[in-house]
Design an enzyme around this catalytic site. Structure first.
Site, PDB file in Angstrom:
ATOM      1  N   LYS A 192      -1.133 -10.419   1.304  1.00 17.23           N
ATOM      2  CA  LYS A 192      -1.790 -11.195   2.358  1.00 17.23           C
ATOM      3  C   LYS A 192      -1.354 -12.647   2.355  1.00 17.23           C
ATOM      4  CE  LYS A 192      -5.659  -8.489   3.889  1.00 17.23           C
ATOM      5  NZ  LYS A 192      -7.069  -8.383   4.162  1.00 17.23           N
ATOM      6  N   LYS A 224       1.118   1.465   4.485  1.00 19.09           N
ATOM      7  CA  LYS A 224      -0.137   2.107   4.904  1.00 19.09           C
ATOM      8  C   LYS A 224      -0.482   1.721   6.346  1.00 19.09           C
ATOM      9  CE  LYS A 224      -3.649  -1.227   3.779  1.00 19.09           C
ATOM     10  NZ  LYS A 224      -4.949  -1.602   3.386  1.00 19.09           N
ATOM     11  N   LYS A 267      -5.300  -1.781  10.319  1.00 14.05           N
ATOM     12  CA  LYS A 267      -5.827  -2.236  11.612  1.00 14.05           C
ATOM     13  C   LYS A 267      -5.334  -3.627  11.979  1.00 14.05           C
ATOM     14  CE  LYS A 267     -10.547  -2.545   9.526  1.00 14.05           C
ATOM     15  NZ  LYS A 267     -10.236  -2.760   8.170  1.00 14.05           N
TER      16      LYS A 267
HETATM   17  P1  TYM Z   1     -10.824  -1.984   4.654  1.00 16.57           P
HETATM   18  O1  TYM Z   1     -11.700  -2.541   5.721  1.00 16.57           O
HETATM   19  O2  TYM Z   1      -9.405  -2.446   4.584  1.00 16.57           O
HETATM   20  O3  TYM Z   1     -10.791  -0.414   4.732  1.00 16.57           O
HETATM   21  C1  TYM Z   1     -11.988   0.366   4.728  1.00 16.57           C
HETATM   22  C2  TYM Z   1     -11.756   1.664   3.985  1.00 16.57           C
HETATM   23  O4  TYM Z   1     -10.676   2.390   4.584  1.00 16.57           O
HETATM   24  C3  TYM Z   1      -9.713   2.735   3.598  1.00 16.57           C
HETATM   25  N1  TYM Z   1      -8.376   2.682   4.227  1.00 16.57           N
HETATM   26  C4  TYM Z   1      -7.512   3.693   4.222  1.00 16.57           C
HETATM   27  N2  TYM Z   1      -7.572   4.930   3.695  1.00 16.57           N
HETATM   28  C5  TYM Z   1      -6.494   5.733   3.875  1.00 16.57           C
HETATM   29  N3  TYM Z   1      -5.375   5.344   4.548  1.00 16.57           N
HETATM   30  C6  TYM Z   1      -5.270   4.111   5.089  1.00 16.57           C
HETATM   31  N4  TYM Z   1      -4.194   3.758   5.764  1.00 16.57           N
HETATM   32  C7  TYM Z   1      -6.369   3.220   4.932  1.00 16.57           C
HETATM   33  N5  TYM Z   1      -6.604   1.947   5.329  1.00 16.57           N
HETATM   34  C8  TYM Z   1      -7.841   1.633   4.880  1.00 16.57           C
HETATM   35  C9  TYM Z   1      -9.850   1.663   2.525  1.00 16.57           C
HETATM   36  O5  TYM Z   1      -9.368   2.129   1.282  1.00 16.57           O
HETATM   37  C10 TYM Z   1     -11.337   1.441   2.516  1.00 16.57           C
HETATM   38  O6  TYM Z   1     -11.979   2.412   1.725  1.00 16.57           O
HETATM   39  N6  TYM Z   1     -12.154  -4.479   0.520  1.00 16.57           N
HETATM   40  C11 TYM Z   1     -12.495  -3.368   1.394  1.00 16.57           C
HETATM   41  C12 TYM Z   1     -13.890  -3.490   1.974  1.00 16.57           C
HETATM   42  C13 TYM Z   1     -14.938  -3.677   0.944  1.00 16.57           C
HETATM   43  C14 TYM Z   1     -15.428  -2.692   0.037  1.00 16.57           C
HETATM   44  C15 TYM Z   1     -16.437  -3.349  -0.707  1.00 16.57           C
HETATM   45  C16 TYM Z   1     -15.115  -1.360  -0.190  1.00 16.57           C
HETATM   46  C17 TYM Z   1     -15.619  -4.840   0.727  1.00 16.57           C
HETATM   47  N7  TYM Z   1     -16.525  -4.631  -0.276  1.00 16.57           N
HETATM   48  C18 TYM Z   1     -17.138  -2.672  -1.725  1.00 16.57           C
HETATM   49  C19 TYM Z   1     -15.802  -0.697  -1.199  1.00 16.57           C
HETATM   50  C20 TYM Z   1     -16.788  -1.334  -1.944  1.00 16.57           C
HETATM   51  C21 TYM Z   1     -11.514  -3.340   2.551  1.00 16.57           C
HETATM   52  O7  TYM Z   1     -10.895  -4.313   2.889  1.00 16.57           O
HETATM   53  O8  TYM Z   1     -11.506  -2.163   3.232  1.00 16.57           O
END
Ligand code: TYM
Length: 334
Positions: free
Chosen positions: A117, A199, A202
């Site tokens: 990032k 990956k 969004k």
């Molecule tokens: P975020 O918003 O990037 O993604 C949310 C969830 O989607 C999963 N994910 C994917 N899984 C499979 N293939 C992909 N291409 C893909 N892109 C995203 C992510 O692994 C995630 O589970 N830091 C986290 C948000 C967060 C969080 C937490 C998660 C904040 N606090 C506490 C768990 C526990 C994030 O940015 O997810």
């Protein structure tokens, strides 16, 4: 006498930094629904995390409320699950400060997401971006979560969460439950349609991901344009055939058929056939979610009641852990 056994607890989150993709759905959100009966679940819209990169205020508000409507639209029952906005529960920011003082600079600078990032947003390498995993660790630890259902891109963050929890427990004993990750068997890392070695995300270019809110024509167009390769053979080989393997994984995740049996049934077919099967399965999955989403979006009062109740319930649990840690550290109780 009947004994009530306390269910194990789950916490997970998703950032409102765009509309969720098929990757978010397959990798995480879909599992949340599957786990709601067996566990005591909290699902959070991680809006504090989202501002580690610049967000347009009106868009952030819109994406946040849409995300809540989407969580309901995928079938999460707000009675069984605590659904809330992270920014509505001040204990997250408080816990973040405390845990910052138990986390080392060296640990944070090894985080691959920080490196990625900061390369992508070189004009805004802020301290929040650097300590993001500490905020996330606090999210999980505040609720004493046993299990965290996420995609594999979150593995490193989960590991550091466990390290921080163990460190604090080592100093003060019995503060935190040490959480485990929970990953889907297929689709734990859905890849970009345009660059299948990365990956699906969004925050990338529009044609590289399918948004949960994409209509059938858009889905058709994006999958038709998905990058494959030129040898024309359908088999699962992520290293040499990342595009085709990604399509097979998506199809497997959406239909429940194993990758092996899909590879077999498509062995004598062309990429066009595979793409049209992926298109059909995607549209079939998304249309009912979109219909339900539109209904929830039309009822703002209901959405408000869900997030208000969610914040109250979450805050009650979070406060207990926060107060416990503060007492152990040596602060005077209020
Ligand atoms: P975020 O918003 O990037 O993604 C949310 C969830 O989607 C999963 N994910 C994917 N899984 C499979 N293939 C992909 N291409 C893909 N892109 C995203 C992510 O692994 C995630 O589970 N830091 C986290 C948000 C967060 C969080 C937490 C998660 C904040 N606090 C506490 C768990 C526990 C994030 O940015 O997810």
């Amino acid at each position: 006498m009947e004994q009530t056994v306390r269910k194990q607890r789950i916490l997970s989150g998703i950032q409102p930094s765009g509309t969720p993709t098929l990757g978010n759905y397959i990798g995480a959100m879909r599992n949340w629904k599957l786990l709601e009966d067996e566990y005591d679940c909290l699902y959070m819209i991680a809006d504090l995390h989202a501002i580690t990169v610049r967000q347009e205020p009106a868009k952030l508000r819109q994406q946040s409320i849409q995300l809540l409507a989407l969580l309901l639209a995928i079938g999460l029952d707000p009675e069984k699950n605590v659904l809330f906005f992270q920014s509505h529960v001040p204990q997250h920011a408080q816990m973040n400060w405390l845990l910052n003082c138990y986390t080392y600079m060296g640990e944070m600078s090894r985080m691959t997401q920080f490196k990625d990032k900061s390369a992508k947003h070189a004009d805004n390498i802020n301290c929040g971006l650097f300590t993001y995993p500490v905020l996330m660790a606090g999210d999980i630890l505040l609720y004493q979560a046993n299990l965290v259902p996420v995609g594999v891109d979150q593995t490193q963050h989960l590991e550091i969460c466990r390290d921080i929890a163990a460190r604090v427990n080592g100093l003060y004993s019995g503060v935190f439950t040490i959480p485990e990750g929970y990953y889907p068997k297929v689709g734990a890392r859905v890849m970009s349609l345009q660059e299948p070695t990365r990956k699906m995300s969004k925050s990338d270019a529009d044609d590289s991901f399918i948004s949960i809110l994409d209509g059938p024509d858009t889905v058709r167009r994006k999958i038709r344009r998905a990058v494959t390769d030129s040898d024309g053979e359908i088999r699962f080989d992520p290293e040499n055939k990342p595009g085709v393997s990604n399509l097979l994984s998506i199809l497997s995740a959406l239909t429940g058929e194993t990758i092996d049996s899909l590879a077999e049934s498509f062995a004598d077919k062309g990429y066009g056939d595979l793409k049209s099967a992926v298109t059909d399965a995607t549209i079939e999955t998304l249309v009912p979610i979109q219909t339900s989403f539109n209904q929830y979006m039309a009822d703002k009062a209901y959405l408000e009641s869900v997030y208000r109740t969610g914040a109250e319930r979450a805050s009650r649990i979070a406060e207990r852990t926060l107060a416990k840690l503060m007492k152990k550290i040596g602060f005077i109780a209020k």
